[in-house]
Design a protein around this motif. Structure first.
Motif, PDB file in Angstrom:
ATOM      1  N   PRO A   1       0.817  -1.220   0.000  1.00  0.00           N
ATOM      2  CA  PRO A   1       0.000   0.000   0.000  1.00  0.00           C
ATOM      3  C   PRO A   1       0.848   1.267   0.000  1.00  0.00           C
ATOM      4  O   PRO A   1       1.974   1.283   0.516  1.00  0.00           O
ATOM      5  N   ASN A   2       0.291   2.328  -0.619  1.00  0.00           N
ATOM      6  CA  ASN A   2       0.924   3.638  -0.520  1.00  0.00           C
ATOM      7  C   ASN A   2       0.752   4.129   0.903  1.00  0.00           C
ATOM      8  O   ASN A   2      -0.229   3.786   1.563  1.00  0.00           O
ATOM      9  N   PRO A   3       1.693   4.926   1.400  1.00  0.00           N
ATOM     10  CA  PRO A   3       1.520   5.478   2.752  1.00  0.00           C
ATOM     11  C   PRO A   3       0.233   6.299   2.812  1.00  0.00           C
ATOM     12  O   PRO A   3      -0.051   7.057   1.907  1.00  0.00           O
ATOM     13  N   ASN A   4      -0.540   6.110   3.850  1.00  0.00           N
ATOM     14  CA  ASN A   4      -1.817   6.821   3.987  1.00  0.00           C
ATOM     15  C   ASN A   4      -1.622   8.133   4.723  1.00  0.00           C
ATOM     16  O   ASN A   4      -1.384   8.147   5.925  1.00  0.00           O
ATOM     17  N   THR A   5      -1.724   9.221   3.977  1.00  0.00           N
ATOM     18  CA  THR A   5      -1.691  10.543   4.574  1.00  0.00           C
ATOM     19  C   THR A   5      -2.982  11.233   4.148  1.00  0.00           C
ATOM     20  O   THR A   5      -3.244  11.356   2.948  1.00  0.00           O
ATOM     21  N   PRO A   6      -3.812  11.651   5.091  1.00  0.00           N
ATOM     22  CA  PRO A   6      -5.098  12.258   4.731  1.00  0.00           C
ATOM     23  C   PRO A   6      -4.927  13.401   3.735  1.00  0.00           C
ATOM     24  O   PRO A   6      -4.066  14.257   3.895  1.00  0.00           O
ATOM     25  N   GLY A   7      -5.737  13.361   2.663  1.00  0.00           N
ATOM     26  CA  GLY A   7      -5.711  14.429   1.668  1.00  0.00           C
ATOM     27  C   GLY A   7      -4.708  14.227   0.552  1.00  0.00           C
ATOM     28  O   GLY A   7      -4.760  14.919  -0.457  1.00  0.00           O
ATOM     29  N   ASP A   8      -3.777  13.311   0.713  1.00  0.00           N
ATOM     30  CA  ASP A   8      -2.781  13.078  -0.334  1.00  0.00           C
ATOM     31  C   ASP A   8      -3.390  12.292  -1.492  1.00  0.00           C
ATOM     32  O   ASP A   8      -4.141  11.347  -1.288  1.00  0.00           O
ATOM     33  N   LEU A   9      -3.067  12.702  -2.692  1.00  0.00           N
ATOM     34  CA  LEU A   9      -3.433  11.944  -3.885  1.00  0.00           C
ATOM     35  C   LEU A   9      -2.127  11.490  -4.532  1.00  0.00           C
ATOM     36  O   LEU A   9      -1.243  12.296  -4.794  1.00  0.00           O
ATOM     37  N   PHE A  10      -2.014  10.192  -4.771  1.00  0.00           N
ATOM     38  CA  PHE A  10      -0.799   9.657  -5.340  1.00  0.00           C
ATOM     39  C   PHE A  10      -0.919   9.549  -6.856  1.00  0.00           C
ATOM     40  O   PHE A  10      -1.953   9.146  -7.371  1.00  0.00           O
ATOM     41  N   ASN A  11       0.125   9.936  -7.578  1.00  0.00           N
ATOM     42  CA  ASN A  11       0.142   9.770  -9.027  1.00  0.00           C
ATOM     43  C   ASN A  11       1.297   8.871  -9.460  1.00  0.00           C
ATOM     44  O   ASN A  11       1.644   8.801 -10.626  1.00  0.00           O
ATOM     45  N   GLU A  12       1.888   8.189  -8.462  1.00  0.00           N
ATOM     46  CA  GLU A  12       2.984   7.268  -8.745  1.00  0.00           C
ATOM     47  C   GLU A  12       3.127   6.292  -7.582  1.00  0.00           C
ATOM     48  O   GLU A  12       2.571   6.494  -6.514  1.00  0.00           O
ATOM     49  N   CYS A  13       3.883   5.226  -7.835  1.00  0.00           N
ATOM     50  CA  CYS A  13       4.166   4.223  -6.806  1.00  0.00           C
ATOM     51  C   CYS A  13       5.667   3.949  -6.807  1.00  0.00           C
ATOM     52  O   CYS A  13       6.297   3.934  -7.852  1.00  0.00           O
ATOM     53  N   LYS A  14       6.203   3.691  -5.627  1.00  0.00           N
ATOM     54  CA  LYS A  14       7.611   3.320  -5.515  1.00  0.00           C
ATOM     55  C   LYS A  14       7.680   1.853  -5.107  1.00  0.00           C
ATOM     56  O   LYS A  14       7.116   1.457  -4.086  1.00  0.00           O
TER      57      LYS A  14
END
Length: 114
Positions: free
Chosen positions: A26-39
């Motif tokens: 999972p991507n790190p969950n930070t409220p309000g963040d929208l991810f456009n990539e994955c590491k």
């Protein structure tokens, strides 16, 4: 009718033998963040909604939630192990099953498992 029945038998056996190994990062969950990539685990960045194959014969996909990866190698089962051997080809992510004494001759394989 026989062709339909035969197709159903093959499909049932394939579903029964299918046991794909998958995992999710999972991507790190930070409220309000929208991810456009994955590491990925090696630090490589992949764009959102992209798909790739790893050197470990996995197919991975990046989406808003993170990376999901599944093994794509079908492993042979139900073959004569006293007469035949399986050999893995890392470049094609596939096994072949050939005779011990005559590696140029393929062996019958009763099923494959993911």
């Amino acid at each position: 009718m026989n062709a339909l029945l035969g197709s159903l038998v093959v499909l049932v056996n394939l579903v029964t033998l299918c046991n794909a190994h998958c995992y999710i990062m999972p991507n790190p969950n930070t409220p309000g963040d929208l991810f456009n990539e994955c590491k990925d685990l090696t630090g490589v960045i992949h764009p959102l909604n992209s798909k790739w194959k790893t050197e470990y014969c996995e197919e991975c996909y990046c989406d808003q939630d993170g990376i999901s990866c599944c093994n794509i190698v079908a492993t042979p089962v139900s073959y004569d192990t006293s007469k035949c051997q399986k050999t893995f080809n890392k470049e094609t992510c596939s096994f072949t099953v050939v005779e011990w004494k005559n590696p140029g001759k393929s062996c019958f394989v009763g099923g494959w498992v993911l």
